[in-house]
Design a protein around this motif. Structure first.
Motif, PDB file in Angstrom:
ATOM      1  N   LEU A  25       0.833  -1.205   0.000  1.00 46.55           N
ATOM      2  CA  LEU A  25       0.000   0.000   0.000  1.00 46.55           C
ATOM      3  C   LEU A  25       0.867   1.254   0.000  1.00 46.55           C
ATOM      4  N   LEU A  26       1.963   1.206   0.738  1.00 47.99           N
ATOM      5  CA  LEU A  26       2.781   2.407   0.883  1.00 47.99           C
ATOM      6  C   LEU A  26       3.667   2.635  -0.332  1.00 47.99           C
ATOM      7  N   LEU A  31      -1.818   1.729  -8.761  1.00 46.16           N
ATOM      8  CA  LEU A  31      -2.941   1.986  -7.859  1.00 46.16           C
ATOM      9  C   LEU A  31      -3.729   0.727  -7.514  1.00 46.16           C
ATOM     10  N   LYS A  34      -1.920  -1.198  -5.003  1.00 50.58           N
ATOM     11  CA  LYS A  34      -2.074  -0.547  -3.711  1.00 50.58           C
ATOM     12  C   LYS A  34      -3.376  -1.008  -3.048  1.00 50.58           C
ATOM     13  N   LEU A  38      -3.922  -2.934   0.418  1.00 52.95           N
ATOM     14  CA  LEU A  38      -4.831  -2.503   1.482  1.00 52.95           C
ATOM     15  C   LEU A  38      -5.661  -3.680   1.990  1.00 52.95           C
ATOM     16  N   MET A  96     -11.876   3.569  -2.984  1.00 52.66           N
ATOM     17  CA  MET A  96     -10.578   3.646  -3.649  1.00 52.66           C
ATOM     18  C   MET A  96     -10.692   3.254  -5.110  1.00 52.66           C
ATOM     19  N   LEU A  99     -12.136   6.099  -7.059  1.00 56.53           N
ATOM     20  CA  LEU A  99     -11.131   7.148  -7.290  1.00 56.53           C
ATOM     21  C   LEU A  99     -10.160   6.724  -8.373  1.00 56.53           C
ATOM     22  N   ARG A 102     -11.673   7.075 -11.755  1.00 53.40           N
ATOM     23  CA  ARG A 102     -11.735   8.471 -12.169  1.00 53.40           C
ATOM     24  C   ARG A 102     -10.366   8.948 -12.668  1.00 53.40           C
ATOM     25  N   LEU A 103      -9.317   8.545 -11.949  1.00 50.51           N
ATOM     26  CA  LEU A 103      -7.973   8.935 -12.373  1.00 50.51           C
ATOM     27  C   LEU A 103      -7.608   8.281 -13.692  1.00 50.51           C
ATOM     28  N   TYR A 107      -6.190  10.135 -16.973  1.00 48.01           N
ATOM     29  CA  TYR A 107      -4.764  10.061 -17.312  1.00 48.01           C
ATOM     30  C   TYR A 107      -4.380   8.798 -18.079  1.00 48.01           C
ATOM     31  N   LEU A 112       0.973   5.760 -10.295  1.00 45.77           N
ATOM     32  CA  LEU A 112       0.764   6.994  -9.544  1.00 45.77           C
ATOM     33  C   LEU A 112       1.848   8.030  -9.834  1.00 45.77           C
ATOM     34  N   ILE A 115       1.100   9.712 -13.025  1.00 41.37           N
ATOM     35  CA  ILE A 115      -0.038  10.623 -12.867  1.00 41.37           C
ATOM     36  C   ILE A 115       0.418  11.926 -12.223  1.00 41.37           C
ATOM     37  N   TYR A 116       1.318  11.818 -11.235  1.00 39.95           N
ATOM     38  CA  TYR A 116       1.831  13.029 -10.595  1.00 39.95           C
ATOM     39  C   TYR A 116       2.552  13.915 -11.604  1.00 39.95           C
TER      40      TYR A 116
ATOM     41  N   MET B 153     -13.304  14.994  -2.660  1.00 38.67           N
ATOM     42  CA  MET B 153     -13.294  14.631  -4.077  1.00 38.67           C
ATOM     43  C   MET B 153     -14.516  15.143  -4.827  1.00 38.67           C
ATOM     44  N   ARG B 156     -14.775  18.494  -8.800  1.00 35.59           N
ATOM     45  CA  ARG B 156     -14.226  17.672  -9.875  1.00 35.59           C
ATOM     46  C   ARG B 156     -13.181  18.411 -10.693  1.00 35.59           C
ATOM     47  N   THR B 161      -8.896  14.929  -7.349  1.00 33.40           N
ATOM     48  CA  THR B 161      -8.940  13.468  -7.317  1.00 33.40           C
ATOM     49  C   THR B 161      -7.603  12.915  -6.866  1.00 33.40           C
ATOM     50  N   LEU B 162      -6.539  13.505  -7.396  1.00 33.86           N
ATOM     51  CA  LEU B 162      -5.204  13.062  -7.032  1.00 33.86           C
ATOM     52  C   LEU B 162      -4.946  13.318  -5.540  1.00 33.86           C
ATOM     53  N   VAL B 165      -6.756  10.740  -3.579  1.00 28.89           N
ATOM     54  CA  VAL B 165      -6.088   9.437  -3.550  1.00 28.89           C
ATOM     55  C   VAL B 165      -4.951   9.450  -2.536  1.00 28.89           C
ATOM     56  N   MET B 168      -6.352   9.455   0.924  1.00 28.59           N
ATOM     57  CA  MET B 168      -6.879   8.141   1.270  1.00 28.59           C
ATOM     58  C   MET B 168      -5.752   7.178   1.624  1.00 28.59           C
ATOM     59  N   ILE B 169      -4.670   7.205   0.835  1.00 25.93           N
ATOM     60  CA  ILE B 169      -3.584   6.254   1.100  1.00 25.93           C
ATOM     61  C   ILE B 169      -3.013   6.493   2.491  1.00 25.93           C
ATOM     62  N   ILE B 173      -3.396   3.864   5.671  1.00 28.62           N
ATOM     63  CA  ILE B 173      -2.228   3.356   6.398  1.00 28.62           C
ATOM     64  C   ILE B 173      -2.410   3.626   7.885  1.00 28.62           C
TER      65      ILE B 173
END
Lengths: 127, 497
Positions: A25-26, A31, A34, A38, A96, A99, A102-103, A107, A112, A115-116, B153, B156, B161-162, B165, B168-169, B173
């Motif tokens: 997850l970390l 994604l 991840k 989880l 999750m 989300l 949607r991502l 993209y 991830l 995407i960043y 979120m 829009r 969204t990013l 995410v 959430m991560i 954790i």
């Protein structure tokens, strides 16, 4: 040493699984992986919890033959907790996944880091 | 048992019912449901507070009348109703004050769902404050995660969204660590209710054996809550989360949600781990250290930001550092200062987010400082509100921020070894705060190259005016007349122990 490890094999396995899930997850960039991490992490906790309710030689806590003596049955509480926990994890996983979808639609990748980078480029274009 | 003892449970259930109902309602009706609900929760909290003051002890409310150790319980003294009342009013101020931005940021079909999330969030905050059972705590932590992700979120834009995410991560954790900590504790003690756990933990600690597994469980739970509340070095989700959410959400997330987790941690320290065990374990030193570093690093990051929302968000990281420094400092005065600072930050930060949004809107929607030159002249109301919020963050007298810093310093004087580092950290952090907030104030009140435009009157933004008046009023009145509040907090702390 080995003896005590064998006696605590269930907690040890749970911690191992938890660690696998936690690091996935970390650290994983994908994604979907991840989300799998989880679920492994949460399942590890639930497995450990479920094992705590087991008492050797006792029946599952469902009354079938009219015997209401609590000493005949295993501990029902952890099962209740696990059920609650599963509901929680299902909802979090669903969120999750939503989300992630949607991502992905925006993209076209699940990575991830990529995407960043794309989001940063977008922002630079705006400014 | 008096009727008022039922009110905490009724408020939680009312929030859940209203959340379900609001999903069927139209936007306007849902908004009013949330507002009336928040007011009702605050009124109920006041009634419970009066009850606690009258009886002078904590009340344990057994659900379904099952005795320990099987039942599920709520427990409340002075602190719980006090905080739930303040949280409900701040939530009200956020949803009212940010309502114009909600219309701008959220598509029409989703707006009533936003209020559903707000109702749910209020329910989870109340449950985190009132619960006497650690597993219930875990469940509501997760519901809180879902609801906060929802209000984040719902706007829009790609970055939200990013940000969601990422949020959430980190949150997952944190709650995963908390869960496994709870399971370890249950495996060692066989209890989930806080009083039983406390007795069992004290027994294990006193026996001197198997302290390590106990410490691991306590560490895991503390670490989980630290990650979720954004203590340094786990604060990197903050700027994106608070910076891209709609201002109402930023206010709620930074002012209330992270505080709910910290309150739960304080409750765990006092009611579950026990002060003696926790402050003998050495964890408090780690919290103290991270808090002090967070105070400075958060402020330095805020200083380097070029975007007003991200600057205010990074300043949240510094403020969380203050709270953890207090927790690490000492069990009585330190926690007292932290509790006061939780209220300070809950009242001040939403004001900053709402007024910053007013300034940004008046400057054509550009969040960068370059565009904000002279913004306070374009929207004087928002400028004034931002100024009051900034001064409270810096810690000028007459504001709550001053009292909070005074209490931290006061707590530090009882410590020998940590006196100098605490005072130094307070001084450095205050100077940095003063630097970047004053710089922002100078920019927004700048009159050079000011284009003559008609300023936005308060009359044209009644929602914001109402919310700002509530938050500024609370900040100044509690800053000037702080003693009753401090007495209440002190009595509440004494009651818990």
């Amino acid at each position: 040493m080995l003896d005590s490890l064998w006696n605590n094999r269930i907690p040890a396995a749970a911690v191992l699984l938890f660690a696998v899930g936690f690091t996935t997850l970390l650290l994983h960039r994908n994604l979907l992986k991840k989300i799998i991490g989880l679920n492994i992490m949460d399942t590890a906790a639930y497995l450990f919890l479920a094992s705590l309710g087991y008492i050797a030689g006792r029946k599952p806590p469902i009354i079938t033959d009219g015997n209401t003596d609590p000493a005949a049955y295993a501990n029902p509480l952890p099962a209740g907790l696990v059920l609650t926990g599963i509901v929680v994890s299902v909802s979090v996983t669903a969120l999750m996944l939503a989300l992630t979808l949607r991502l992905y639609r925006r993209y076209h990748t699940l990575d991830l880091d990529k995407i960043y980078m794309m989001a940063r480029d977008e922002q630079e274009d705006e400014t | 048992m008096s009727f008022a003892a039922n009110l905490p449970l009724f408020s939680i259930v009312a929030c859940l019912i209203c959340a379900a109902l609001s999903s069927l309602l139209r936007e306007k009706a849902a908004a009013w449901v949330t507002r009336i609900l928040a007011l009702a929760v605050a009124a109920a909290a006041a009634a419970v507070l009066v009850l606690a003051l009258k009886t002078g002890q904590t009340t344990t409310y057994r659900m379904g009348h099952y005795p320990h150790p099987w039942g599920n319980e709520l427990r409340f003294g002075i602190l719980e109703p006090l905080f739930s009342g303040v949280f409900a009013l701040v939530l009200l101020a956020c949803t009212v004050g940010g309502s114009r931005e909600l219309v701008r940021d959220i598509s029409r079909s989703k707006r009533s769902l936003y209020y559903v999330m707000c109702d749910l969030l209020l329910a989870t905050l109340l449950a985190l404050l009132y619960t006497n059972d650690v597993f219930t705590g875990y469940v509501f932590i997760e519901i809180c995660t879902i609801a906060s992700c929802g209000i984040l979120m719902i706007r829009r834009i790609g970055r939200t969204t990013l940000a969601a995410v990422r949020y959430m991560i980190f949150s997952l954790i944190g709650s995963g660590l908390f869960l496994i900590g709870v399971v370890f504790l249950y495996a060692q003690t066989g209890h989930l209710l806080m009083p039983n756990l406390k007795a069992a933990i004290a027994e294990i600690w006193a026996s001197g054996q198997s302290r390590t597994p106990l410490m691991i469980a306590i560490c895991l739970m503390t670490l989980g809550l630290c990650i979720k509340s954004g203590l340094f070095p786990f604060h990197y989700w903050m700027p994106d989360t608070y910076g891209y959410a709609t201002p109402c959400s930023s206010g709620i997330l930074s002012g209330l949600v992270s505080k709910g987790y910290i309150f739960l941690l304080i409750k765990l320290i006092l009611n579950v781990f026990g002060r003696d065990v926790f402050y003998a374990s050495g964890i408090q030193n780690v919290l103290y250290l991270l808090g002090v570093v967070g105070m400075v690093v958060g402020s330095v990051s805020a200083m380097r930001e070029n975007d007003i929302f991200r600057m205010v968000a990074f300043s949240s990281a510094a403020q969380i550092g203050y709270i953890y420094m207090g927790i690490g400092l000492s069990p009585e005065l330190g926690i007292l200062a932290s509790l006061f600072h939780i209220l300070t930050h809950a009242i001040t930060k939403p004001l900053l987010f709402l007024s910053a949004s007013g300034l940004v809107t008046a400057s054509g929607g550009d969040k960068r400082f370059r565009a904000l030159l002279g913004a306070a002249h374009r929207n004087p109301g928002a400028g004034f509100a931002f100024a009051v919020g900034s001064l409270s963050m810096i810690g000028l007298p007459l504001t709550m921020g001053f009292i909070a810093k005074y209490l931290f310093a006061f707590a530090a004087f009882r410590e020998n070894l940590r006196l100098v580092p605490t005072l130094l950290a307070l001084a450095v952090s205050t100077v940095l705060n003063a630097y970047y907030f004053t710089r922002t104030l100078i920019r927004i009140f700048n009159t050079r190259d000011l284009q003559p435009t008609a300023p936005v009157r308060l009359r044209s933004q009644p929602h914001f005016a109402l919310a700002a008046a509530l938050l500024i009023g609370a900040n100044l009145s509690l800053g000037i007349l702080a003693q009753p509040l401090i007495t209440l907090l002190r009595k509440g702390l004494a009651m818990v122990l």
